[in-house]
Design a protein around this motif. Structure first.
Motif, PDB file in Angstrom:
ATOM      1  N   TYR A 198       0.320  -1.216  -0.074  1.00 23.83           N
ATOM      2  CA  TYR A 198       0.345  -0.040   0.192  1.00 23.83           C
ATOM      3  C   TYR A 198       0.973   1.489  -0.012  1.00 23.83           C
ATOM      4  CZ  TYR A 198       1.148   0.272   5.496  1.00 23.83           C
ATOM      5  OH  TYR A 198       1.626   0.597   6.552  1.00 23.83           O
ATOM      6  N   GLY A 199       0.114   2.266  -0.176  1.00 18.75           N
ATOM      7  CA  GLY A 199       0.963   3.499  -0.380  1.00 18.75           C
ATOM      8  C   GLY A 199       0.141   4.931  -0.545  1.00 18.75           C
ATOM      9  N   ALA A 200       0.473   6.210  -0.864  1.00 21.05           N
ATOM     10  CA  ALA A 200       0.380   6.971  -1.502  1.00 21.05           C
ATOM     11  C   ALA A 200       0.886   7.591  -1.955  1.00 21.05           C
ATOM     12  CB  ALA A 200      -0.915   7.961  -0.095  1.00 21.05           C
ATOM     13  N   ALA A 201       0.076   9.099  -2.995  1.00 18.33           N
ATOM     14  CA  ALA A 201       1.018   9.266  -3.686  1.00 18.33           C
ATOM     15  C   ALA A 201       1.173  10.639  -2.263  1.00 18.33           C
ATOM     16  CB  ALA A 201       0.553  10.268  -5.130  1.00 18.33           C
ATOM     17  N   SER A 202       0.487  11.576  -1.564  1.00 15.80           N
ATOM     18  CA  SER A 202       0.412  12.247  -0.781  1.00 15.80           C
ATOM     19  C   SER A 202       0.974  12.048   0.265  1.00 15.80           C
ATOM     20  CB  SER A 202      -0.965  13.676  -1.395  1.00 15.80           C
ATOM     21  OG  SER A 202      -1.722  13.217  -0.140  1.00 15.80           O
ATOM     22  N   LYS A 203       1.558  13.021   1.405  1.00 11.65           N
ATOM     23  CA  LYS A 203       1.331  12.538   3.064  1.00 11.65           C
ATOM     24  C   LYS A 203       0.281  12.647   3.785  1.00 11.65           C
ATOM     25  CE  LYS A 203       4.336  13.699   7.212  1.00 11.65           C
ATOM     26  NZ  LYS A 203       2.546  13.851   8.070  1.00 11.65           N
ATOM     27  N   GLU A 204      -0.703  13.630   3.084  1.00 14.52           N
ATOM     28  CA  GLU A 204      -2.225  13.499   3.383  1.00 14.52           C
ATOM     29  C   GLU A 204      -3.243  12.119   3.042  1.00 14.52           C
ATOM     30  OE1 GLU A 204      -0.411  17.593   2.764  1.00 14.52           O
ATOM     31  OE2 GLU A 204      -0.436  16.229   1.767  1.00 14.52           O
ATOM     32  N   SER A 205      -3.248  12.071   2.226  1.00 12.12           N
ATOM     33  CA  SER A 205      -3.664  10.587   1.479  1.00 12.12           C
ATOM     34  C   SER A 205      -2.651   9.820   2.592  1.00 12.12           C
ATOM     35  CB  SER A 205      -3.565  10.670   0.627  1.00 12.12           C
ATOM     36  OG  SER A 205      -3.946   9.634  -0.190  1.00 12.12           O
ATOM     37  N   TYR A 206      -1.592   9.620   3.048  1.00 10.16           N
ATOM     38  CA  TYR A 206      -1.063   8.522   3.689  1.00 10.16           C
ATOM     39  C   TYR A 206      -1.409   8.551   4.738  1.00 10.16           C
ATOM     40  CZ  TYR A 206       2.475   5.030   5.169  1.00 10.16           C
ATOM     41  OH  TYR A 206       2.800   4.146   5.732  1.00 10.16           O
ATOM     42  N   ASP A 207      -1.427   9.297   5.546  1.00  8.25           N
ATOM     43  CA  ASP A 207      -1.794   9.355   6.576  1.00  8.25           C
ATOM     44  C   ASP A 207      -2.980   8.943   6.950  1.00  8.25           C
ATOM     45  OD1 ASP A 207       0.557  11.030   7.654  1.00  8.25           O
ATOM     46  OD2 ASP A 207      -0.092  12.898   7.361  1.00  8.25           O
ATOM     47  N   LYS A 208      -4.689   9.933   5.903  1.00  8.65           N
ATOM     48  CA  LYS A 208      -5.693   8.920   6.116  1.00  8.65           C
ATOM     49  C   LYS A 208      -5.490   7.771   6.052  1.00  8.65           C
ATOM     50  CE  LYS A 208     -10.192   9.698   4.985  1.00  8.65           C
ATOM     51  NZ  LYS A 208     -11.291  10.375   4.223  1.00  8.65           N
TER      52      LYS A 208
END
Length: 219
Positions: A198-208
């Motif tokens: 898993y992962g995310a393109a932005s920190k905000e999205s990753y934190d969520k």
């Protein structure tokens, strides 16, 4: 497939503002050689397939120009769409199905038996784009691939939104997809045991995402 939704998914996951398509002459060469192309594939190549960020993942999308350069792509029973990074696993459309608008996609290991990978080209393009995106994300799990138990799988399934596409038999894995923001993604891979990336393109999205994924799985 809703092309606008699909294009927006790529923009969100790969953080690109404008998608790029292939040259019409390159597409025409493949269409002329095989006699037909599924409408969905042709539209993907024309609108989004050349977007450079799509080609920064783990495995390799076959480009229309590759059919002019690599003879092994031509004399086959399938039109190859993607190869695994060591070229031992390949996905493609049966030549007999190329006149269909949105035919199934099959996968093979070392050109042995072919098995169903996705029920349509649309589903394959969506699922494989989502899977490959995780390898490009700036934010991901430190150990990247984690083993999970069935109870942890249930936590993911209960707390994240399931995507309407799946992939089967890619490197002997069945994959399902989940997220809680447009620019994050979780892939559960069932290969007998359960694995997750898993992962995310932005920190905000990753934190969520980590509101659900924190503490799940082990290296």
């Amino acid at each position: 497939m809703n092309h606008m939704d699909y294009e927006e998914m790529i923009k969100q996951l790969y953080q690109v503002e404008k998608l790029q398509g292939y040259n019409e002459n390159e597409i025409a060469y493949v269409k002329d050689y095989f006699g037909a192309l599924p409408e969905v594939l042709e539209n993907f190549w024309r609108k989004a397939g050349a977007t450079k960020e799509l080609h920064h993942g783990q495995d390799f999308w076959v480009k229309p120009s590759d059919f002019q350069k690599r003879d092994w792509l031509k004399d086959r029973d399938h039109l190859i769409l993607m190869t695994e990074n060591q070229n031992c696993c390949r996905a493609g459309i049966r030549k007999d199905d190329l006149t269909e608008k949105d035919p199934p996609v099959y996968v093979t290991i070392d050109d042995d038996d072919w098995a169903l990978c996705a029920g349509s080209v649309s589903e394959f393009l969506q699922g494989m784009s989502a899977y490959q995106a995780i390898f490009t994300f700036d934010y991901c799990a430190e150990d990247f691939v984690l083993w999970i138990e069935e109870e942890e799988q249930e936590i993911i399934q209960s707390n994240l939104g399931k995507k309407p596409f799946t992939l089967h038999n890619w490197q002997h894995m069945d994959m399902s997809f989940y997220s809680n923001e447009p620019d994050n993604m979780v892939v559960i891979m069932d290969c007998g045991d359960l694995e997750v990336i898993y992962g995310a393109a932005s920190k905000e999205s990753y934190d969520k995402l980590m509101e659900v994924m924190e503490g799940l799985g082990e290296a």
